[in-house]
Design an enzyme around this catalytic site. Structure first.
Site, PDB file in Angstrom:
ATOM      1  N   HIS A   1      -9.350  -4.443   3.456  1.00 21.91           N
ATOM      2  CA  HIS A   1      -8.044  -5.121   3.550  1.00 21.91           C
ATOM      3  C   HIS A   1      -8.263  -6.625   3.750  1.00 21.91           C
ATOM      4  O   HIS A   1      -9.180  -7.025   4.477  1.00 21.91           O
ATOM      5  CB  HIS A   1      -7.272  -4.537   4.747  1.00 21.91           C
ATOM      6  CG  HIS A   1      -5.823  -4.906   4.777  1.00 21.91           C
ATOM      7  ND1 HIS A   1      -5.379  -6.112   5.268  1.00 21.91           N
ATOM      8  CD2 HIS A   1      -4.733  -4.228   4.367  1.00 21.91           C
ATOM      9  CE1 HIS A   1      -4.058  -6.151   5.166  1.00 21.91           C
ATOM     10  NE2 HIS A   1      -3.633  -5.024   4.619  1.00 21.91           N
TER      11      HIS A   1
ATOM     12  N   HIS B   1      -3.837  -1.836  -5.019  1.00 21.53           N
ATOM     13  CA  HIS B   1      -3.182  -3.067  -5.470  1.00 21.53           C
ATOM     14  C   HIS B   1      -4.211  -4.189  -5.448  1.00 21.53           C
ATOM     15  O   HIS B   1      -5.327  -4.012  -4.955  1.00 21.53           O
ATOM     16  CB  HIS B   1      -1.972  -3.431  -4.593  1.00 21.53           C
ATOM     17  CG  HIS B   1      -2.292  -3.477  -3.125  1.00 21.53           C
ATOM     18  ND1 HIS B   1      -3.105  -4.451  -2.571  1.00 21.53           N
ATOM     19  CD2 HIS B   1      -1.943  -2.662  -2.105  1.00 21.53           C
ATOM     20  CE1 HIS B   1      -3.224  -4.227  -1.279  1.00 21.53           C
ATOM     21  NE2 HIS B   1      -2.542  -3.147  -0.958  1.00 21.53           N
TER      22      HIS B   1
ATOM     23  N   THR C   1       0.826  -1.217   0.000  1.00 26.58           N
ATOM     24  CA  THR C   1       0.000   0.000   0.000  1.00 26.58           C
ATOM     25  C   THR C   1       0.857   1.263   0.000  1.00 26.58           C
ATOM     26  O   THR C   1       0.546   2.240  -0.692  1.00 26.58           O
ATOM     27  CB  THR C   1      -0.940  -0.005   1.232  1.00 26.58           C
ATOM     28  OG1 THR C   1      -1.850  -1.088   1.083  1.00 26.58           O
ATOM     29  CG2 THR C   1      -1.723   1.280   1.344  1.00 26.58           C
TER      30      THR C   1
HETATM   31  C1  GP9 Z   1      -1.992  -0.372   6.789  1.00 28.84           C
HETATM   32  C2  GP9 Z   1      -2.637  -0.390   5.461  1.00 28.84           C
HETATM   33  C3  GP9 Z   1      -2.490  -1.726   4.786  1.00 28.84           C
HETATM   34  O1  GP9 Z   1      -1.770   0.873   7.354  1.00 28.84           O
HETATM   35  O2  GP9 Z   1      -2.323   0.670   4.656  1.00 28.84           O
HETATM   36  O3  GP9 Z   1      -1.313  -1.884   4.119  1.00 28.84           O
HETATM   37  P1  GP9 Z   1      -1.022  -3.223   3.251  1.00 28.84           P
HETATM   38  O4  GP9 Z   1      -0.897  -4.337   4.231  1.00 28.84           O
HETATM   39  O5  GP9 Z   1      -2.177  -3.443   2.299  1.00 28.84           O
HETATM   40  O6  GP9 Z   1       0.227  -2.909   2.520  1.00 28.84           O
END
Ligand code: GP9
Length: 413
Positions: free
Chosen positions: A195, A256, A81
């Site tokens: 997520h 992503h 991210t």
């Molecule tokens: C955590 C969030 C997720 O702060 O931005 O990040 P990721 O695990 O998808 O890289």
């Protein structure tokens, strides 16, 4: 050496191409609201499940007062991210070996928010429902021109879903900051509720899923996408209520992939939704929408592009002067040909262009790679991929070199 690097960049991007007269400054002096949407694939746009649209709000945005880039690819590496943020704001690739936000926090950059501040006096915000130290954001954002990073620690933890404060709550709580700050502002939201592993309590699930999708990763994914879509709808209503909507441009993109072609059940279920096999061409494709209220624009831009093109494309739209700013992206409003480096993993030289997708083999042997036509899905000769492969590798290595030697700001100083 440094001069060669900058000469190469100037020749590659051809600075006159960074300006597209018809769209230059179309969103001049507007507030800029950027929604970086966690794990959002492009295929969810217009997707119907059991007779219900998964993203009715995004679908509506695509059709009204918007530019929709429907061949836009994610290019993240080990920073996931945070890499999506990095590429979009700097128009360089992140490191393929280390996490860029941690390793290069001492570097100087000429990032999109910095330039907005410098040239147009924007106030700059980032809102995120997780811990400030994650991905080293609290330190790295200062190199990007961010004045106010509002993270989990600064917000009421009134509604937790998954790993952090729900997107709905972050949107709601951010409104006071936007109302109170000097205008114009740049406000980026790094959303979180969608997520992996996409688990939510029943109260937040708004889709009636077919039986085959219930209690599956794909089903859970679709529920979080639907949730985010609904919260974006409420956020936009809130912007209208506070008289912030008309003077803003809202840019939305997926950060992503959320689902993987390699997982058997996932592949089967997504393939059914798509009506064709779920392959890398869809896995790495994320939506990009630029919504400009009252603009009457309604255009789908089909040119293949990637996150590295974000900065020059939107600098053009808001009317920034990019003279001397080094970057590896193109302005997607007038790019003559489509090209995007893709992961697999990032450092390998895989790419997609207007005709084909090239995936470098995991053993690193070019001859063992695969390539296929994007429309017919028929195999494509590897000889036709050599140029794109070399270009992809060159730009990845160049980015690595530039990061290692802190060269991004040099030509603009
Ligand atoms: C955590 C969030 C997720 O702060 O931005 O990040 P990721 O695990 O998808 O890289």
């Amino acid at each position: 050496d440094e001069q060669d690097v900058h000469e190469y960049i100037d020749e590659y991007i051809n600075r006159t191409d960074l300006v597209h007269k018809d769209t230059f400054g179309l969103a001049k002096d507007k507030n800029i609201i950027v929604l970086q949407m966690e794990s959002i694939h492009n295929f969810v746009i217009d997707l119907k499940v059991n007779g219900q649209y998964v993203t009715p709000v995004l679908n509506d945005l695509v059709l009204n007062d918007s530019f929709y880039f429907n061949n836009y690819f994610e290019q993240v590496s080990t920073g996931n991210t945070s890499d999506a943020e990095f590429i979009s704001n700097n128009s360089f690739y992140p490191s393929s070996n280390v996490q860029t936000y941690s390793r290069y926090e001492e570097n100087e950059f000429t990032a999109f928010p910095s330039l907005l501040k410098e040239q147009k006096g924007y106030s700059t915000f980032i809102f995120h429902g997780f811990e400030a130290e994650f991905w080293n954001r609290e330190n790295f954002y200062t190199t990007q021109g961010i004045d106010h990073f509002v993270s989990m620690e600064d917000l009421e933890q009134d509604e937790i879903i998954g790993m952090g404060i729900s997107d709905g709550s972050v949107f709601r709580q951010s409104m006071d900051y936007l109302v109170d700050t000097d205008k114009p502002f740049y406000a980026k939201y790094v959303t979180l509720t969608s997520h992996t592993p996409f688990r939510m309590e029943e109260d937040f699930k708004f889709l009636d899923l077919p039986e085959a999708y219930q209690d599956t990763l794909v089903g859970d994914y679709l529920q979080t996408v639907k949730y985010l879509d609904k919260m974006i709808g409420q956020f936009i209503e809130n912007l209208k209520k506070h008289n912030l909507y008309e003077d803003s441009i809202i840019i939305l993109y997926g950060d992503h992939k959320g689902l993987r072609v390699e997982e058997e059940e996932t592949n089967e279920l997504v393939s059914k939704l798509l009506g064709e096999p779920f392959k890398e061409g869809e896995m790495y494709k994320v939506p990009l929408i630029a919504h400009i209220p009252g603009s009457n624009v309604d255009e789908t831009i089909e040119t293949v592009g990637g996150m590295v093109d974000f900065y020059p494309t939107f600098a053009n739209l808001v009317g920034l002067d990019l003279d001397g700013v080094p970057m590896l992206g193109r302005n997607l409003f007038n790019a003559k040909e489509g090209f995007s480096v893709i992961k697999n993993p990032l450092g390998r030289g895989s790419f997609v262009d207007d005709e084909k997708i090239f995936l470098m083999s995991s053993d690193g042997v070019f001859e063992n790679s695969t390539a296929w036509d994007r429309v017919t899905r028929e195999p494509v000769s590897l000889d036709d991929c050599k140029e794109g492969y070399k270009r992809a590798l060159r730009h990845l290595k160049l980015s690595e070199y530039i990061l290692d030697n802190n060269l991004i700001t040099s030509s603009s100083n």
